[in-house]
Scaffold this active site. Structure first.
Site, PDB file in Angstrom:
ATOM      1  N   SER A 220     -14.230   3.534 -14.682  1.00 25.01           N
ATOM      2  CA  SER A 220     -13.171   3.107 -13.760  1.00 25.01           C
ATOM      3  C   SER A 220     -13.770   2.264 -12.620  1.00 25.01           C
ATOM      4  O   SER A 220     -14.370   1.222 -12.876  1.00 25.01           O
ATOM      5  CB  SER A 220     -12.419   4.337 -13.239  1.00 25.01           C
ATOM      6  OG  SER A 220     -11.242   3.962 -12.555  1.00 25.01           O
ATOM      7  N   ASP A 346      -3.240   1.527 -20.608  1.00 23.62           N
ATOM      8  CA  ASP A 346      -3.742   2.095 -19.354  1.00 23.62           C
ATOM      9  C   ASP A 346      -2.947   1.542 -18.176  1.00 23.62           C
ATOM     10  O   ASP A 346      -3.007   0.335 -17.889  1.00 23.62           O
ATOM     11  CB  ASP A 346      -5.229   1.754 -19.213  1.00 23.62           C
ATOM     12  CG  ASP A 346      -5.884   2.366 -17.991  1.00 23.62           C
ATOM     13  OD1 ASP A 346      -5.171   2.965 -17.160  1.00 23.62           O
ATOM     14  OD2 ASP A 346      -7.118   2.236 -17.863  1.00 23.62           O
ATOM     15  N   HIS A 375      -5.998   6.180 -19.159  1.00 25.35           N
ATOM     16  CA  HIS A 375      -7.089   5.893 -18.235  1.00 25.35           C
ATOM     17  C   HIS A 375      -8.096   7.040 -18.277  1.00 25.35           C
ATOM     18  O   HIS A 375      -7.800   8.170 -17.877  1.00 25.35           O
ATOM     19  CB  HIS A 375      -6.539   5.731 -16.815  1.00 25.35           C
ATOM     20  CG  HIS A 375      -7.559   5.275 -15.824  1.00 25.35           C
ATOM     21  ND1 HIS A 375      -8.050   3.986 -15.811  1.00 25.35           N
ATOM     22  CD2 HIS A 375      -8.189   5.927 -14.801  1.00 25.35           C
ATOM     23  CE1 HIS A 375      -8.927   3.865 -14.835  1.00 25.35           C
ATOM     24  NE2 HIS A 375      -9.047   5.026 -14.207  1.00 25.35           N
TER      25      HIS A 375
END
EC number: 3.1.1.32
Length: 411
Positions: A220, A346, A375
């Site tokens: 991320s 996502d 995600h």
């Protein structure tokens, strides 16, 4: 396919036991209920196999990297079977932190100083019991970068370390300033556009083990930071390869998606409170330069970044910061092999913002795009507690680069 067959056998057995019970209690004994359940099950299985379970899209900037991945990291070309009862993006995203296990890891903490007088907390897993690489000086080293408010305690980080341990590698987790319990010595935290701390960490780790193969993996925001570093420095890095997972490619698009009502309710507001909590611990460090009361009233990540992050790092506007933070604009300059796993569903990273055309222009880049996974989700199997598709991609790729990375330079 063997995994799917096993899962379907388990599902069939559970379904049989359920139906057997219903027949005994009598309500479904007429056969109508059984027919409805079986019909629904068959229809669902057909839908799942035709529309949900798919091979990822592999986008590479060169035939050499594509062949290398097919030979040594075959998971990126195999069908990904999301958990049959939880394949939707938000479900996968929300469920992973609660359902996946947390393998025990014993860390050795190190605090290193920065040029501005601050400190960075590194958590080492030395793997001194490694049988594959008994010489610590040449033991492969994997630098791990957690997400926005993440630390070395996140389940996805622990899984990466567990897999690296099996391979005999050493790991070190880069905790962003002020989030891992250490004192903040200067009025500065972190952002994914400023790569100075990451450069300090990479130089430090490489200086300790200059003869060891050195790789990095970012998740991320950690992946965004890693890509921005690689895009700035090009091939002049001690890292031999890198992997990123669930990166937000365009910060504007990410923010817009997360501000949609449902996404704001499920993710945005919670992450904003986490950011506020992380800096409130060090509130006294910022009061001279930032209106902290105003920051603590932020209701979204964008508002937090406008009132705190962009101000701290000297950007005139939030747009200036978001432009500089977006890794899509630097992807063309990446100079080492990088694999980037994203799911096109996502909500943190909308599919329309994934830089497919840019990736095709860089022979060092490979995008692996799954249809589902959310995600940092990528759950698979009936009860996805021990491993995910993301974990398998990580393990195969780092092993491929450590053991066969030299082949890329010969292709």
């Amino acid at each position: 396919m063997q995994r799917l067959a096993m899962d379907l056998r388990v599902l069939s057995r559970e379904l049989s036991l359920y139906l057997e019970h219903q027949v005994r209690v009598g309500f479904f004994g007429s056969g109508v209920g059984i027919s409805l359940i079986l019909g629904f099950s068959v229809a669902y299985a057909c839908y799942y196999l035709s529309s949900i379970a798919k091979k990822p899209q592999l986008v590479t900037g060169g035939e050499s990297f594509s062949r290398f991945l097919q030979d040594h990291c075959p998971v990126v070309t195999e069908t990904y079977y999301p958990t049959v009862w939880c394949w939707e993006s938000r479900g996968q995203t929300l469920l992973r932190p609660f359902i996946t296990s947390k393998p025990p890891v014993q860390y050795r903490n190190e605090l290193i100083k920065t040029a501005d007088g601050g400190q960075i907390s590194l958590d080492w897993f030395d793997n001194d019991n490694s049988k594959n690489y008994m010489d610590a000086s040449t033991r492969p080293t994997i630098l791990l970068l957690p997400g926005l408010t993440g630390t070395s305690k996140e389940s996805y980080i622990l899984h990466m370390i567990h897999l690296s341990e099996e391979l005999g590698y050493r790991c070190v987790v880069f905790n962003n300033r002020g989030v891992a319990g250490e004192n903040l010595l200067t009025p500065r935290t972190y952002c994914c556009a400023n790569t100075e701390d990451l450069e300090t960490v990479i130089h430090h780790v490489h200086s300790l083990y200059p003869s060891a193969t050195f790789l990095a993996a970012g998740v991320s925001m950690g992946g965004m930071l890693l890509l921005n570093y690689l895009g700035k420095i090009g091939p002049k890095t001690p890292l031999k390869a890198a992997a990123t997972f669930s990166v937000g490619w365009n910060t504007f698009a990410c923010s817009e998606s997360l501000e949609k009502p449902l996404n704001w309710l499920l993710f945005n507001y919670y992450l904003t409170t986490c950011l506020q909590s992380s800096i409130n611990k060090h509130r006294h460090m910022f009061v001279k330069q930032i209106d902290m009361d105003h920051v603590m009233k932020a209701k979204s990540i964008r508002e937090f970044d406008k009132r705190f992050t962009s101000v701290m790092f000297g950007y005139q506007t939030i747009d200036d910061y978001y432009t500089d933070a977006s890794p899509n604009r630097r992807l063309k300059s990446v100079g080492i092999p990088v694999l980037c796993l994203n799911s096109v569903d996502d909500v943190f990273s909308p599919s329309h913002a994934i830089p497919i055309e840019t990736a095709k222009q860089n022979p060092n880049v490979a995008l692996v795009l799954t249809s589902y996974g959310g995600h940092i989700g990528f759950l698979e199997g009936i009860w996805p507690r021990q491993s995910t598709y993301m974990d398998r991609v990580f393990k195969q790729f780092v092993q491929a680069m450590v053991e066969h990375g030299h082949e890329l330079s010969n292709m």
